[in-house]
Design a protein around this motif. Structure first.
Motif, PDB file in Angstrom:
ATOM      1  N   CYS A 168       0.824  -1.211   0.000  1.00 40.14           N
ATOM      2  CA  CYS A 168       0.000   0.000   0.000  1.00 40.14           C
ATOM      3  C   CYS A 168       0.858   1.260   0.000  1.00 40.14           C
ATOM      4  O   CYS A 168       0.573   2.220  -0.733  1.00 40.14           O
ATOM      5  CB  CYS A 168      -0.940  -0.017   1.204  1.00 40.14           C
ATOM      6  SG  CYS A 168      -2.258  -1.242   1.073  1.00 40.14           S
ATOM      7  N   ASP A 169       1.914   1.259   0.786  1.00 40.52           N
ATOM      8  CA  ASP A 169       2.800   2.427   0.846  1.00 40.52           C
ATOM      9  C   ASP A 169       3.457   2.700  -0.500  1.00 40.52           C
ATOM     10  O   ASP A 169       3.580   3.854  -0.932  1.00 40.52           O
ATOM     11  CB  ASP A 169       3.885   2.219   1.910  1.00 40.52           C
ATOM     12  CG  ASP A 169       3.348   2.275   3.324  1.00 40.52           C
ATOM     13  OD1 ASP A 169       2.205   2.743   3.509  1.00 40.52           O
ATOM     14  OD2 ASP A 169       4.054   1.827   4.254  1.00 40.52           O
ATOM     15  N   LYS A 170       3.878   1.645  -1.191  1.00 39.21           N
ATOM     16  CA  LYS A 170       4.585   1.810  -2.461  1.00 39.21           C
ATOM     17  C   LYS A 170       3.653   2.181  -3.618  1.00 39.21           C
ATOM     18  O   LYS A 170       4.100   2.802  -4.596  1.00 39.21           O
ATOM     19  CB  LYS A 170       5.335   0.525  -2.807  1.00 39.21           C
ATOM     20  CG  LYS A 170       6.550   0.260  -1.930  1.00 39.21           C
ATOM     21  CD  LYS A 170       7.232  -1.040  -2.323  1.00 39.21           C
ATOM     22  CE  LYS A 170       8.489  -1.280  -1.489  1.00 39.21           C
ATOM     23  NZ  LYS A 170       9.142  -2.584  -1.815  1.00 39.21           N
ATOM     24  N   ASN A 171       2.387   1.810  -3.517  1.00 36.70           N
ATOM     25  CA  ASN A 171       1.474   1.990  -4.641  1.00 36.70           C
ATOM     26  C   ASN A 171       0.384   3.033  -4.411  1.00 36.70           C
ATOM     27  O   ASN A 171      -0.434   3.273  -5.297  1.00 36.70           O
ATOM     28  CB  ASN A 171       0.806   0.652  -4.993  1.00 36.70           C
ATOM     29  CG  ASN A 171       1.786  -0.360  -5.543  1.00 36.70           C
ATOM     30  OD1 ASN A 171       2.118  -0.342  -6.730  1.00 36.70           O
ATOM     31  ND2 ASN A 171       2.266  -1.255  -4.679  1.00 36.70           N
ATOM     32  N   GLY A 172       0.362   3.630  -3.235  1.00 37.49           N
ATOM     33  CA  GLY A 172      -0.654   4.634  -2.964  1.00 37.49           C
ATOM     34  C   GLY A 172      -2.025   4.047  -2.697  1.00 37.49           C
ATOM     35  O   GLY A 172      -3.048   4.720  -2.916  1.00 37.49           O
ATOM     36  N   PHE A 173      -2.061   2.799  -2.241  1.00 36.68           N
ATOM     37  CA  PHE A 173      -3.327   2.162  -1.882  1.00 36.68           C
ATOM     38  C   PHE A 173      -3.660   2.481  -0.423  1.00 36.68           C
ATOM     39  O   PHE A 173      -2.792   2.900   0.351  1.00 36.68           O
ATOM     40  CB  PHE A 173      -3.247   0.644  -2.057  1.00 36.68           C
ATOM     41  CG  PHE A 173      -2.866   0.169  -3.437  1.00 36.68           C
ATOM     42  CD1 PHE A 173      -3.074   0.962  -4.552  1.00 36.68           C
ATOM     43  CD2 PHE A 173      -2.290  -1.091  -3.618  1.00 36.68           C
ATOM     44  CE1 PHE A 173      -2.730   0.518  -5.827  1.00 36.68           C
ATOM     45  CE2 PHE A 173      -1.939  -1.548  -4.885  1.00 36.68           C
ATOM     46  CZ  PHE A 173      -2.152  -0.739  -5.983  1.00 36.68           C
ATOM     47  N   THR A 174      -4.894   2.262  -0.044  1.00 40.86           N
ATOM     48  CA  THR A 174      -5.329   2.494   1.333  1.00 40.86           C
ATOM     49  C   THR A 174      -5.335   1.183   2.102  1.00 40.86           C
ATOM     50  O   THR A 174      -6.017   0.230   1.720  1.00 40.86           O
ATOM     51  CB  THR A 174      -6.738   3.113   1.363  1.00 40.86           C
ATOM     52  OG1 THR A 174      -6.715   4.365   0.675  1.00 40.86           O
ATOM     53  CG2 THR A 174      -7.195   3.350   2.805  1.00 40.86           C
ATOM     54  N   PHE A 175      -4.566   1.135   3.187  1.00 42.64           N
ATOM     55  CA  PHE A 175      -4.446  -0.070   4.009  1.00 42.64           C
ATOM     56  C   PHE A 175      -5.367   0.017   5.221  1.00 42.64           C
ATOM     57  O   PHE A 175      -5.534   1.070   5.829  1.00 42.64           O
ATOM     58  CB  PHE A 175      -3.004  -0.230   4.487  1.00 42.64           C
ATOM     59  CG  PHE A 175      -2.807  -1.372   5.456  1.00 42.64           C
ATOM     60  CD1 PHE A 175      -2.553  -2.652   4.994  1.00 42.64           C
ATOM     61  CD2 PHE A 175      -2.907  -1.156   6.831  1.00 42.64           C
ATOM     62  CE1 PHE A 175      -2.387  -3.704   5.883  1.00 42.64           C
ATOM     63  CE2 PHE A 175      -2.737  -2.206   7.729  1.00 42.64           C
ATOM     64  CZ  PHE A 175      -2.478  -3.477   7.255  1.00 42.64           C
ATOM     65  N   SER A 176      -5.948  -1.125   5.577  1.00 44.17           N
ATOM     66  CA  SER A 176      -6.684  -1.230   6.834  1.00 44.17           C
ATOM     67  C   SER A 176      -6.561  -2.660   7.335  1.00 44.17           C
ATOM     68  O   SER A 176      -6.119  -3.562   6.614  1.00 44.17           O
ATOM     69  CB  SER A 176      -8.156  -0.838   6.666  1.00 44.17           C
ATOM     70  OG  SER A 176      -8.805  -1.685   5.735  1.00 44.17           O
ATOM     71  N   ARG A 177      -6.941  -2.857   8.576  1.00 45.37           N
ATOM     72  CA  ARG A 177      -6.812  -4.168   9.208  1.00 45.37           C
ATOM     73  C   ARG A 177      -8.035  -4.423  10.067  1.00 45.37           C
ATOM     74  O   ARG A 177      -8.533  -3.510  10.742  1.00 45.37           O
ATOM     75  CB  ARG A 177      -5.553  -4.191  10.072  1.00 45.37           C
ATOM     76  CG  ARG A 177      -5.249  -5.521  10.759  1.00 45.37           C
ATOM     77  CD  ARG A 177      -4.057  -5.339  11.700  1.00 45.37           C
ATOM     78  NE  ARG A 177      -3.595  -6.602  12.256  1.00 45.37           N
ATOM     79  CZ  ARG A 177      -2.629  -6.690  13.189  1.00 45.37           C
ATOM     80  NH1 ARG A 177      -2.039  -5.577  13.639  1.00 45.37           N
ATOM     81  NH2 ARG A 177      -2.265  -7.869  13.656  1.00 45.37           N
ATOM     82  N   ASN A 178      -8.531  -5.641  10.033  1.00 48.80           N
ATOM     83  CA  ASN A 178      -9.644  -5.974  10.918  1.00 48.80           C
ATOM     84  C   ASN A 178      -9.242  -5.779  12.372  1.00 48.80           C
ATOM     85  O   ASN A 178      -8.082  -5.979  12.737  1.00 48.80           O
ATOM     86  CB  ASN A 178     -10.093  -7.429  10.699  1.00 48.80           C
ATOM     87  CG  ASN A 178     -10.829  -7.627   9.400  1.00 48.80           C
ATOM     88  OD1 ASN A 178     -11.464  -6.713   8.887  1.00 48.80           O
ATOM     89  ND2 ASN A 178     -10.756  -8.821   8.852  1.00 48.80           N
ATOM     90  N   ASN A 179     -10.202  -5.417  13.186  1.00 47.78           N
ATOM     91  CA  ASN A 179      -9.933  -5.195  14.604  1.00 47.78           C
ATOM     92  C   ASN A 179      -9.701  -6.494  15.366  1.00 47.78           C
ATOM     93  O   ASN A 179      -9.160  -6.475  16.469  1.00 47.78           O
ATOM     94  CB  ASN A 179     -11.088  -4.423  15.237  1.00 47.78           C
ATOM     95  CG  ASN A 179     -11.128  -2.983  14.756  1.00 47.78           C
ATOM     96  OD1 ASN A 179     -10.107  -2.297  14.726  1.00 47.78           O
ATOM     97  ND2 ASN A 179     -12.304  -2.531  14.352  1.00 47.78           N
TER      98      ASN A 179
END
Length: 255
Positions: A51-62
């Motif tokens: 995500c950091d390298k490609n400009g994507f949005t990262f999220s993670r389940n709680n």
């Protein structure tokens, strides 16, 4: 709206295939927003890097969701997700939808790939699911929705008509309509979840819950006959616009 479609990847640990999956959408829609939501115990490190390298949005389940429930060859000790797990999964999709202005959102998993520009996006629709009635090779194998669910949807003023359920990876849906349907029905669904799961496990499965929400919202469900599941079409996989359930590592590398 400035974008036609964006992508939401429900990710686990196969990050190389996951990147191939989202890039197969970006190939045809370069301005698509990409959201990668990783399960709590998934490969957070590599997906964060992607995500950091490609400009994507990262999220993670709680918390960890894992497989929805037992199925052929896999025993996870339950028939479906709990209410809390189901709502956590939908939360990820919903929050991604709030962060983009695209008309449609595409659900992706690590084994879903776009091979050709999806022709269905030339039309207007609410949700386009896997074709099972008939399937791409002419089989009639709809995943039947329980009668009590159909009655429930009708009683809520929704749309009870659909060609079975099949809203897994590869599904497109109208983003704004989903937001409205979820915000309108989430409280009653929370209250009624235990009743619904007592009827059938599919309410706690990822390949139905979003479709159920859209039906509660009164939206039409159509089939995308240019989408195929690899297990069914075999060597004909490259005849279609979207292939799902692709596990062959050599084929994936070639994409």
């Amino acid at each position: 709206m400035t974008k036609l479609v964006s992508g939401y990847l429900w990710a686990w640990t196969n990050y190389e295939a996951g990147l191939k999956s989202v890039n197969s959408l970006k190939k045809f829609y370069p301005n698509a927003d990409i959201f990668i939501n990783v399960d709590y115990e998934g490969d957070v490190t590599n997906y964060t890097d992607i995500c950091d390298k490609n400009g994507f949005t990262f999220s993670r389940n709680n918390f960890q969701l894992g497989y929805c429930g037992n199925f052929t060859g896999v025993n996870v000790g339950r028939d479906c997700w709990s209410k809390e797990q189901t709502f956590e999964w939908v939360r990820g999709v919903y929050e991604a939808c709030l962060k983009t202005d695209s008309k449609y959102m595409m659900l992706l998993e690590e084994d879903d790939f776009i091979l050709k520009e999806p022709s269905i996006l030339k039309d207007s629709f609410s949700m386009a699911i896997h074709p099972t009635d008939p399937s791409p090779i002419g089989r009639y194998r709809p995943n039947n929705i329980p009668t009590d669910y159909i009655i429930y949807i009708s009683d809520k003023g929704g749309n009870p008509i659909s060609p079975g359920y099949a809203a897994g990876g590869g599904t497109f849906f109208n983003r704004e309509e989903f937001i409205k349907a979820w915000e309108t029905n989430k409280d009653s669904l929370w209250n009624d979840y235990d009743y619904l799961v007592s009827i059938n496990k599919i309410i706690g499965w990822a390949d139905y819950i979003l479709q159920f929400v859209m039906q509660l919202g009164g939206y039409e469900i159509i089939q995308n006959d240019k989408l195929a599941e690899h297990w069914e079409v075999g060597d004909r996989w490259n005849e279609f616009e979207i292939i799902t359930g692709m596990k062959d590592k050599e084929i994936i590398k070639s994409l």
